[in-house]
Design a protein around this motif. Structure first.
Motif, PDB file in Angstrom:
ATOM      1  N   SER A 101       3.825  14.146  -1.275  1.00  0.00           N
ATOM      2  CA  SER A 101       4.566  13.277  -0.555  1.00  0.00           C
ATOM      3  C   SER A 101       3.351  12.632   0.310  1.00  0.00           C
ATOM      4  CB  SER A 101       5.740  13.829   0.643  1.00  0.00           C
ATOM      5  OG  SER A 101       6.427  14.756  -0.054  1.00  0.00           O
ATOM      6  N   SER A 102       3.723  11.286   0.717  1.00  0.00           N
ATOM      7  CA  SER A 102       2.758  10.512   1.473  1.00  0.00           C
ATOM      8  C   SER A 102       3.257  10.062   2.630  1.00  0.00           C
ATOM      9  CB  SER A 102       2.510   9.171   0.577  1.00  0.00           C
ATOM     10  OG  SER A 102       3.579   8.496   0.441  1.00  0.00           O
ATOM     11  N   PHE A 103       2.443  10.011   3.703  1.00  0.00           N
ATOM     12  CA  PHE A 103       2.781   9.738   5.108  1.00  0.00           C
ATOM     13  C   PHE A 103       2.587   8.013   5.048  1.00  0.00           C
ATOM     14  CE2 PHE A 103       1.815  14.034   5.926  1.00  0.00           C
ATOM     15  CZ  PHE A 103       3.117  14.252   6.751  1.00  0.00           C
ATOM     16  N   LEU A 106       0.887  -1.391   0.218  1.00  0.00           N
ATOM     17  CA  LEU A 106      -0.106  -0.109  -0.130  1.00  0.00           C
ATOM     18  C   LEU A 106       0.981   1.188   0.001  1.00  0.00           C
ATOM     19  CD1 LEU A 106      -2.918   1.045  -0.028  1.00  0.00           C
ATOM     20  CD2 LEU A 106      -2.768   0.910   2.620  1.00  0.00           C
ATOM     21  N   ARG A 107       2.020   1.278   0.579  1.00  0.00           N
ATOM     22  CA  ARG A 107       2.892   2.375   0.708  1.00  0.00           C
ATOM     23  C   ARG A 107       3.458   2.605  -0.943  1.00  0.00           C
ATOM     24  NH1 ARG A 107       6.605   2.201   6.205  1.00  0.00           N
ATOM     25  NH2 ARG A 107       4.835   1.955   7.599  1.00  0.00           N
ATOM     26  N   MET A 108       3.970   1.421  -1.544  1.00  0.00           N
ATOM     27  CA  MET A 108       4.259   1.411  -2.793  1.00  0.00           C
ATOM     28  C   MET A 108       3.290   2.096  -3.670  1.00  0.00           C
ATOM     29  SD  MET A 108       7.310   0.616  -2.432  1.00  0.00           S
ATOM     30  CE  MET A 108       7.863   0.613  -4.245  1.00  0.00           C
ATOM     31  N   ILE A 109       1.944   1.933  -3.427  1.00  0.00           N
ATOM     32  CA  ILE A 109       0.859   2.371  -4.230  1.00  0.00           C
ATOM     33  C   ILE A 109       0.657   3.893  -3.904  1.00  0.00           C
ATOM     34  CG2 ILE A 109      -1.531   2.151  -4.329  1.00  0.00           C
ATOM     35  CD1 ILE A 109      -1.474  -0.733  -3.935  1.00  0.00           C
ATOM     36  N   ASN A 110       0.604   4.101  -2.665  1.00  0.00           N
ATOM     37  CA  ASN A 110       0.774   5.540  -2.462  1.00  0.00           C
ATOM     38  C   ASN A 110       1.773   6.599  -3.020  1.00  0.00           C
ATOM     39  OD1 ASN A 110      -1.438   5.174  -0.791  1.00  0.00           O
ATOM     40  ND2 ASN A 110      -0.539   5.173   0.987  1.00  0.00           N
ATOM     41  N   GLU A 111       2.889   6.165  -3.045  1.00  0.00           N
ATOM     42  CA  GLU A 111       4.234   6.570  -3.938  1.00  0.00           C
ATOM     43  C   GLU A 111       3.821   6.705  -5.005  1.00  0.00           C
ATOM     44  OE1 GLU A 111       6.833   7.874  -2.593  1.00  0.00           O
ATOM     45  OE2 GLU A 111       6.384   7.330  -0.323  1.00  0.00           O
ATOM     46  N   ARG A 112       3.427   5.888  -6.095  1.00  0.00           N
ATOM     47  CA  ARG A 112       3.221   5.631  -7.559  1.00  0.00           C
ATOM     48  C   ARG A 112       1.926   6.802  -7.353  1.00  0.00           C
ATOM     49  NH1 ARG A 112       1.913   0.880  -8.151  1.00  0.00           N
ATOM     50  NH2 ARG A 112       3.894  -0.016  -8.154  1.00  0.00           N
TER      51      ARG A 112
END
Length: 233
Positions: free
Chosen positions: A82-84, A56-62
């Motif tokens: 940027s994502s937290f 999910l973190r990778m999805i948020n970065e994309r």
């Protein structure tokens, strides 16, 4: 008629002895001194401890990289987003930490048969609207009224549709999802999203603005929506 097999006298006697003694094949494990037994109440397991949601973190970065182009027509620049790390909390706690007057967009994730909520602060909507019509992004406008203007509602519609398209693309490598808007609300107290005691996963994003204060928006997933693919996340 099919023939039925009767128990032999020896089999009947063995069965009666077993019932009388109350012994079972697994009783040795329970009665042994090395057995560890502890009480368990069904429904008491903590469903929030499903890992750190690395995927999910990778999805948020994309999603951050793709969402930059959504704000380009309004800000006339591609801001840095940027994502937290995802946060797990109950929806009641999120409501208490949030302002009452916000832009809420409820969507349906068809493949996961669950919902999703996008929350944008009114000051950011005001800034986007002002910048789109020739204003600057030096200072965010303060909002105190309890409703958006017709122009701001149109800006919300354009921005959320663009963010949803970017989110669908960001999810594509893990799972093809179809996200459809179900409704919009301006008071978080009236949001018909999930029950207050339900656990949600909050993904927060910060938009860095030139010569101005950063803005923030959130994408919220109910835990039950992501639970079927928890092992992939």
């Amino acid at each position: 008629m099919a023939a039925t097999r009767k128990l032999t006298p020896e089999e009947v006697e063995a069965l009666i002895e077993g019932l009388g003694s109350g012994s079972t094949s697994g009783s040795g494990l329970l009665n042994g001194s090395d057995a560890e037994v502890r009480p368990f109440m069904f429904g008491s397991d903590d469903l929030s401890l499903l890992g750190d949601y690395h995927a999910l973190r990778m999805i948020n970065e994309r999603f951050c990289r793709m969402a930059r182009s959504v704000f380009l027509p309004f800000l006339r620049i591609q801001p840095r987003i940027s994502s937290f790390p995802p946060e797990v909390k109950t929806f009641d706690v999120y409501v208490q930490e949030s302002d009452t007057f916000v832009s809420l967009t409820t969507s349906r994730m068809e493949e996961l048969r669950g919902s999703q909520l996008m929350v944008i602060q009114p000051s950011f909507i005001s800034l986007l609207t002002d910048s789109y019509y020739g204003g600057t992004t030096v200072q965010a406008l303060k909002r105190y009224q309890g409703e958006f203007t017709a122009t701001e509602q149109r800006v919300i519609e354009i921005v959320t549709e663009g963010l949803i398209q970017s989110l669908q693309t960001a999810w594509r490598d893990l799972l093809t999802v179809t996200i459809g808007v179900q409704g919009r609300e301006e008071n978080i107290q009236f949001a018909s999203f999930v029950d207050g005691s339900d656990t949600v996963i909050v993904c927060s994003f910060v938009v860095q603005l030139p010569r101005g204060e950063p803005a923030q928006f959130d994408v919220i997933y109910p835990l039950q929506t992501l639970k079927p693919i928890a092992s992939q996340l």
